[in-house]
Scaffold this motif. Structure first.
Motif, PDB file in Angstrom:
ATOM      1  N   ILE A 215       0.862  -1.184   0.000  1.00  0.00           N
ATOM      2  CA  ILE A 215       0.000   0.000   0.000  1.00  0.00           C
ATOM      3  C   ILE A 215       0.896   1.232   0.000  1.00  0.00           C
ATOM      4  O   ILE A 215       1.768   1.374   0.866  1.00  0.00           O
ATOM      5  CB  ILE A 215      -0.926   0.011   1.227  1.00  0.00           C
ATOM      6  CG1 ILE A 215      -1.837  -1.224   1.189  1.00  0.00           C
ATOM      7  CG2 ILE A 215      -1.761   1.290   1.264  1.00  0.00           C
ATOM      8  CD1 ILE A 215      -2.725  -1.355   2.411  1.00  0.00           C
ATOM      9  N   LEU A 228      -5.610   0.527   9.956  1.00  0.00           N
ATOM     10  CA  LEU A 228      -5.615  -0.617   9.051  1.00  0.00           C
ATOM     11  C   LEU A 228      -6.224  -1.820   9.746  1.00  0.00           C
ATOM     12  O   LEU A 228      -5.784  -2.212  10.829  1.00  0.00           O
ATOM     13  CB  LEU A 228      -4.196  -0.948   8.597  1.00  0.00           C
ATOM     14  CG  LEU A 228      -4.052  -2.133   7.631  1.00  0.00           C
ATOM     15  CD1 LEU A 228      -4.729  -1.828   6.301  1.00  0.00           C
ATOM     16  CD2 LEU A 228      -2.584  -2.469   7.403  1.00  0.00           C
ATOM     17  N   LEU A 239       3.844  -1.040   3.985  1.00  0.00           N
ATOM     18  CA  LEU A 239       3.137   0.242   4.050  1.00  0.00           C
ATOM     19  C   LEU A 239       4.107   1.382   3.794  1.00  0.00           C
ATOM     20  O   LEU A 239       5.136   1.491   4.475  1.00  0.00           O
ATOM     21  CB  LEU A 239       2.498   0.417   5.429  1.00  0.00           C
ATOM     22  CG  LEU A 239       1.585  -0.726   5.890  1.00  0.00           C
ATOM     23  CD1 LEU A 239       1.202  -0.550   7.343  1.00  0.00           C
ATOM     24  CD2 LEU A 239       0.344  -0.805   5.014  1.00  0.00           C
ATOM     25  N   TRP A 247       0.537   4.783  10.990  1.00  0.00           N
ATOM     26  CA  TRP A 247      -0.304   3.626  10.689  1.00  0.00           C
ATOM     27  C   TRP A 247      -0.696   2.965  12.004  1.00  0.00           C
ATOM     28  O   TRP A 247       0.173   2.588  12.803  1.00  0.00           O
ATOM     29  CB  TRP A 247       0.432   2.627   9.808  1.00  0.00           C
ATOM     30  CG  TRP A 247       0.929   3.177   8.501  1.00  0.00           C
ATOM     31  CD1 TRP A 247       2.097   3.838   8.283  1.00  0.00           C
ATOM     32  CD2 TRP A 247       0.271   3.107   7.240  1.00  0.00           C
ATOM     33  NE1 TRP A 247       2.207   4.196   6.969  1.00  0.00           N
ATOM     34  CE2 TRP A 247       1.103   3.754   6.289  1.00  0.00           C
ATOM     35  CE3 TRP A 247      -0.937   2.564   6.803  1.00  0.00           C
ATOM     36  CZ2 TRP A 247       0.764   3.866   4.951  1.00  0.00           C
ATOM     37  CZ3 TRP A 247      -1.271   2.668   5.454  1.00  0.00           C
ATOM     38  CH2 TRP A 247      -0.432   3.313   4.553  1.00  0.00           C
ATOM     39  N   SER A 259       7.193  -0.751   7.442  1.00  0.00           N
ATOM     40  CA  SER A 259       6.773   0.570   6.986  1.00  0.00           C
ATOM     41  C   SER A 259       7.922   1.558   7.125  1.00  0.00           C
ATOM     42  O   SER A 259       8.835   1.367   7.939  1.00  0.00           O
ATOM     43  CB  SER A 259       5.567   1.049   7.793  1.00  0.00           C
ATOM     44  OG  SER A 259       5.193   2.362   7.421  1.00  0.00           O
TER      45      SER A 259
END
Length: 526
Positions: A215, A228, A239, A247, A259
């Motif tokens: 994503i 999420l 991410l 997040w 991430s």
């Protein structure tokens, strides 16, 4: 010439193999995404309130933008009895299909127009406040309470599922940001709150590798807070977002993630810093970084989105496939934690080397020491420390008995026990209880960088038997040579003293004793 052709063919094969071993794809504009859906984390509440007449009280707060069609439908033909309050500051048109037990309340000056309603007498116009908190207070005064308050942007359709609209263990309506899709009594369809670009590379061997979803929120997006929720088990998520994005995982179980932004877990308020560095938002760069980080050759989906809200919820999961139920090995006991908590597993052992797992059906004597290992699911590269706070045993039966179980922590290095902890305990306290089947529960905390949060409860079970009590054997005295000689000498000494006593009696009294045999015989007649 043939050598050049052969070399060219070999180089071509190598290039094709290299490109095939690390696939990427070019994202295209799409109205919808089969894997990712976006909704706003908007104000709402959900309680267990229900009136004495068995009617629920629901409030729908509808928001539309200038470009929206502002036409929505209500499918309430199978709904439970309810008082439904509709609120919107926009002119909107409702295609209503209601049953006789649904009463609709709209404001006197409301611009919501109802069409298709077969029960016009069930529509009531009232003068109620439009501010959220004040509206909840008004509904509480008029109906006695509020079952739910739901804010929806760009609504298209609401369909009642025909189920009860209450939420257990929640008594009072407190407005806060929520995930409206959790309200199982209605199905909400709304226009997506983000523009999508997505692509899905061709899987080489779908069963060989776990799903990887990528994503990406571009750098020039204004998004800052993303929640999420993962509805698919055992997947990896990569991410990537602009600097300053956070997040928050709503339900992190069974998920590996990484991430370039801060991450928040629901049970730990401490921010987990970025696990990787990635400044580029170019699709191919992000895809290659994800493949390299998770050491895989392909991925399941790539999604690039630009949310319209500053606080959004992403739901990740295949929309046309129900979630597959995962089977758990019998020897391992999973917890029944809340969905947002990390799954915990407890494995029992019979020895301190933790090499002999205990079969749940094996009966254990209550005087034996039991060794336990509590482990949790790994969140990508994040190493969490599990701390056991307390343990209890609960007997099974109509009158359960609960006893606190003292335990001792067992040493275990980080290399041997990643995301796990070890302890041992004795079952001496259950010896006086007749029950043989016990549930074991240990409350734990999850810690990261000395910041701890509630980790839930790890559970196990035991079959306990009382130790076999042998009847006491009479003491057996053993005598050695000194003992035998002592007894012999003691007997001799007693004999000497007895003879001396008899001789003393004879001298003092003059009467014959048993020792004067000859004189006694001489005095006998005839």
């Amino acid at each position: 010439m043939e050598d050049h052709v052969a070399r060219f063919a070999l180089l071509l094969c190598i290039a094709v193999a290299a490109s095939a071993s690390s696939q990427t794809c070019n994202p295209m504009e799409a109205e919808d995404n089969p894997w990712v859906s976006v909704s706003g984390m908007l104000i709402g509440c959900w309680t267990n309130f229900i009136r004495e007449d068995k009617a629920e009280v629901h409030i729908l707060n509808l928001n539309f933008s200038g470009s929206d069609s502002k036409i929505f439908s209500l499918e309430m033909t199978n709904a439970k009895p309810m008082n439904l309050i509709l609120k919107s500051s926009d002119t909107a048109y409702c295609l209503c299909k209601l049953n006789a037990d649904v009463n609709v309340y709209i404001n006197n000056d409301s611009t919501i127009v109802l069409h298709g309603n077969e029960h016009p007498n069930n529509v009531h116009k009232q003068d109620f406040p439009t501010q959220d908190e004040e509206l909840v207070k008004w509904a509480r005064q008029k109906f006695g309470g509020v079952t739910s308050f739901t804010t929806i942007r760009k609504l298209k359709k609401i369909t009642s599922t025909g189920t009860k609209g209450t939420k257990p263990a929640s008594n009072y309506c407190i407005l806060k940001n929520e995930d409206a899709s959790e309200k199982h009594f209605m199905k909400i369809e709304a226009t997506p709150l983000a523009s999508f670009k997505s692509c899905f590379p061709q899987q080489q061997n779908p069963g060989d590798e776990a799903e990887l979803h990528i994503i990406n929120i571009p750098e020039n997006a204004s998004i800052r807070n993303v929640s999420l929720r993962v509805d698919t088990k055992k997947i990896s998520v990569f991410l990537r977002g602009p600097q300053g994005t956070t997040w928050t995982f709503v339900n992190p179980q069974h998920t590996h993630f990484s991430s370039n932004n801060d991450i928040l877990l629901p049970t730990i308020t401490h921010r987990i810093p970025p696990l990787i560095t990635l400044n580029s938002d170019y699709a191919e760069d992000v895809q290659r970084k994800a493949l390299d980080h998770f050491k895989v050759s392909t991925f399941t989906s790539y999604t690039e989105l630009r949310p319209e809200e500053s606080l959004v919820l992403l739901v990740l999961g295949k929309k046309d496939n129900p979630e597959v139920t995962e089977t758990v090995p019998e020897a391992v006991n999973p917890t029944t934690n809340a969905p947002h908590q990390m799954p915990l597993f407890m494995q029992l052992y019979t020895s301190p080397d933790y090499r002999s797992p205990l079969d749940p059906n094996t009966k254990v004597q209550s005087d034996k020491r039991i060794y336990a290992e509590i482990s949790g699911h790994t969140f990508g590269d994040i190493v969490l420390t599990i701390k056991v706070i307390s343990c209890f045993v609960r007997s099974k039966g109509s009158c359960p008995v609960v006893k606190e179980l003292p335990f001792l922590p067992e040493a275990c290095s980080l290399n041997s026990c990643p995301n796990s902890t070890r302890l041992s305990f004795s079952l001496d306290q259950v010896q006086e209880v007749t029950s043989t089947t016990w549930d074991l529960e240990c409350s734990v905390k999850l810690c990261y960088s000395e910041k701890c949060g509630d980790g839930g409860i790890a559970k196990g079970n035991l079959e306990v038997t009382q130790p076999c009590l042998q009847p006491p054997t009479p003491p057996c005295f053993e005598f050695g040579l000194p003992g035998v000689l002592g007894i012999a000498f003691g007997g001799f000494l007693i004999g000497v003293l007895l003879i001396g006593a008899l001789w003393f009696i004879k001298i003092k009294t003059g009467y014959p004793t048993g020792l004067d045999i000859s004189s006694t015989a001489a005095n006998l007649p005839g």
